[in-house]
Design a protein around this motif. Structure first.
Motif, PDB file in Angstrom:
ATOM      1  N   LEU A  19       0.696  -1.362   0.301  1.00  0.00           N
ATOM      2  CA  LEU A  19      -0.105  -0.274  -0.205  1.00  0.00           C
ATOM      3  C   LEU A  19       0.736   1.343  -0.086  1.00  0.00           C
ATOM      4  O   LEU A  19       1.799   1.620   0.853  1.00  0.00           O
ATOM      5  CB  LEU A  19      -0.774  -0.251   1.677  1.00  0.00           C
ATOM      6  CG  LEU A  19      -1.825   1.672   1.028  1.00  0.00           C
ATOM      7  CD1 LEU A  19      -2.739   1.407   0.020  1.00  0.00           C
ATOM      8  CD2 LEU A  19      -2.968   0.981   3.142  1.00  0.00           C
ATOM      9  N   LEU A  20       0.736   1.667  -1.375  1.00  0.00           N
ATOM     10  CA  LEU A  20       1.075   3.256  -1.462  1.00  0.00           C
ATOM     11  C   LEU A  20       0.411   4.554  -0.454  1.00  0.00           C
ATOM     12  O   LEU A  20       1.898   5.054  -0.261  1.00  0.00           O
ATOM     13  CB  LEU A  20       1.665   3.163  -2.473  1.00  0.00           C
ATOM     14  CG  LEU A  20       2.827   2.488  -2.834  1.00  0.00           C
ATOM     15  CD1 LEU A  20       3.234   2.979  -5.089  1.00  0.00           C
ATOM     16  CD2 LEU A  20       4.043   2.604  -2.716  1.00  0.00           C
ATOM     17  N   LYS A  21      -0.477   4.892  -1.116  1.00  0.00           N
ATOM     18  CA  LYS A  21      -1.092   5.830  -0.687  1.00  0.00           C
ATOM     19  C   LYS A  21      -2.949   5.325  -0.248  1.00  0.00           C
ATOM     20  O   LYS A  21      -2.963   4.625  -0.961  1.00  0.00           O
ATOM     21  CB  LYS A  21      -1.052   6.823  -1.384  1.00  0.00           C
ATOM     22  CG  LYS A  21      -1.345   8.072  -0.306  1.00  0.00           C
ATOM     23  CD  LYS A  21      -0.126   8.326   0.333  1.00  0.00           C
ATOM     24  CE  LYS A  21      -0.329   9.926   0.994  1.00  0.00           C
ATOM     25  NZ  LYS A  21       0.540   9.607   1.968  1.00  0.00           N
ATOM     26  N   SER A  22      -3.602   5.897   0.532  1.00  0.00           N
ATOM     27  CA  SER A  22      -5.193   5.941   0.540  1.00  0.00           C
ATOM     28  C   SER A  22      -5.393   6.702   0.861  1.00  0.00           C
ATOM     29  O   SER A  22      -4.776   7.777   1.827  1.00  0.00           O
ATOM     30  CB  SER A  22      -5.197   4.104   1.261  1.00  0.00           C
ATOM     31  OG  SER A  22      -5.084   4.716   2.933  1.00  0.00           O
ATOM     32  N   THR A  23      -6.820   6.907   0.759  1.00  0.00           N
ATOM     33  CA  THR A  23      -8.274   8.086   2.024  1.00  0.00           C
ATOM     34  C   THR A  23      -8.566   7.499   1.928  1.00  0.00           C
ATOM     35  O   THR A  23      -9.790   6.220   0.620  1.00  0.00           O
ATOM     36  CB  THR A  23      -7.509   8.983   0.552  1.00  0.00           C
ATOM     37  OG1 THR A  23      -8.605   9.767   1.226  1.00  0.00           O
ATOM     38  CG2 THR A  23      -8.394   8.973  -0.832  1.00  0.00           C
ATOM     39  N   TYR A  24     -10.098   7.968   2.383  1.00  0.00           N
ATOM     40  CA  TYR A  24     -10.949   7.192   3.151  1.00  0.00           C
ATOM     41  C   TYR A  24     -12.510   8.417   3.072  1.00  0.00           C
ATOM     42  O   TYR A  24     -11.736   9.081   3.693  1.00  0.00           O
ATOM     43  CB  TYR A  24     -11.372   6.196   3.834  1.00  0.00           C
ATOM     44  CG  TYR A  24     -10.345   4.862   4.255  1.00  0.00           C
ATOM     45  CD1 TYR A  24     -10.633   3.829   3.842  1.00  0.00           C
ATOM     46  CD2 TYR A  24      -8.996   5.882   4.588  1.00  0.00           C
ATOM     47  CE1 TYR A  24      -9.747   3.332   3.052  1.00  0.00           C
ATOM     48  CE2 TYR A  24      -7.603   4.260   4.272  1.00  0.00           C
ATOM     49  CZ  TYR A  24      -7.708   3.123   3.741  1.00  0.00           C
ATOM     50  OH  TYR A  24      -7.920   2.349   3.244  1.00  0.00           O
ATOM     51  N   ASP A  25     -13.605   7.918   2.822  1.00  0.00           N
ATOM     52  CA  ASP A  25     -14.462   8.682   3.199  1.00  0.00           C
ATOM     53  C   ASP A  25     -15.893   7.828   4.642  1.00  0.00           C
ATOM     54  O   ASP A  25     -16.768   7.271   3.070  1.00  0.00           O
ATOM     55  CB  ASP A  25     -15.494   9.547   2.214  1.00  0.00           C
ATOM     56  CG  ASP A  25     -16.819  10.392   2.131  1.00  0.00           C
ATOM     57  OD1 ASP A  25     -16.870  10.677   3.711  1.00  0.00           O
ATOM     58  OD2 ASP A  25     -16.863  11.327   1.898  1.00  0.00           O
TER      59      ASP A  25
END
Length: 199
Positions: A19-25
């Motif tokens: 995993l290099l980058k993630s974002t969540y809502d």
């Protein structure tokens, strides 16, 4: 109202995806569920990347979610988790755009060695926010005519992506990336067949 829940960038290494980058809502989930839901979305995304061949796109139905995954030929991969209302073509166009931006900004040597907290790709949350409205991606979709020739494989469950004999329950039980709370949450969600059930 259509919904995007998570957007992640991975490097498909062997045997594990990084995993290099993630974002969540996750505002639509209760405060107490968010950590477990986020862990599961990461777990499901990583599993899908590991089970998707390079140069392949898949959209995987899992209960109320659609998990869209694309692994490029250079093993850079993106996963978008949305609801069923979100248009599939728009989802894949968005993943393609995110991966192009990531590849332009982050040197390839960091893909294999970088960790999520060390990679500076701060525009990822803005993609998730902007494209909550699929109409925003209309212009993007028109530019991406090449996607029309691309076959997107549709699978009905994450189980369908797993190798013969593999069971999601076993993978959850063995996973070191899921906390005890998340494993308990998974079992409860599976029993009640709730909205957070990835099983």
């Amino acid at each position: 109202m259509v919904k995007l829940f998570s957007l992640s960038v991975f490097y498909k290494g062997s045997p594990e995806a990084r995993l290099l980058k993630s974002t969540y809502d996750l505002q639509s989930f209760s405060f107490f569920q968010r950590t477990a839901v986020q862990e599961f979305m990461t777990f499901a995304s990583k599993t899908l990347v590991e089970r998707t061949q390079p140069a392949m796109r898949q959209s995987v139905k899992q209960d109320v979610y659609m998990c869209h995954v694309y692994v490029r030929t250079d093993n850079l991969a993106g996963v978008l988790i949305a609801d069923h209302e979100y248009p599939q073509r728009v989802a894949h166009t968005l993943i393609t755009k995110v991966l192009e931006e990531f590849a332009a900004k982050i040197p390839t040597d960091q893909w294999q060695t970088g960790a999520e907290n060390s990679i500076d790709f701060s525009i990822l949350p803005s993609f998730l926010a902007k494209y909550q409205d699929p109409k925003e991606a209309d212009a993007l979709t028109k530019m991406q005519n090449d996607l029309d020739e691309t076959k997107i494989i549709l699978k009905n469950t994450i189980e369908a992506v797993l190798e013969r004999g593999e069971k999601l329950d076993d993978m959850v039980a063995k996973s070191e990336n899921l906390s005890m709370q998340s494993k308990a949450f998974y079992k409860t969600a599976k029993k009640t067949n709730s909205c957070c059930n990835f099983g």
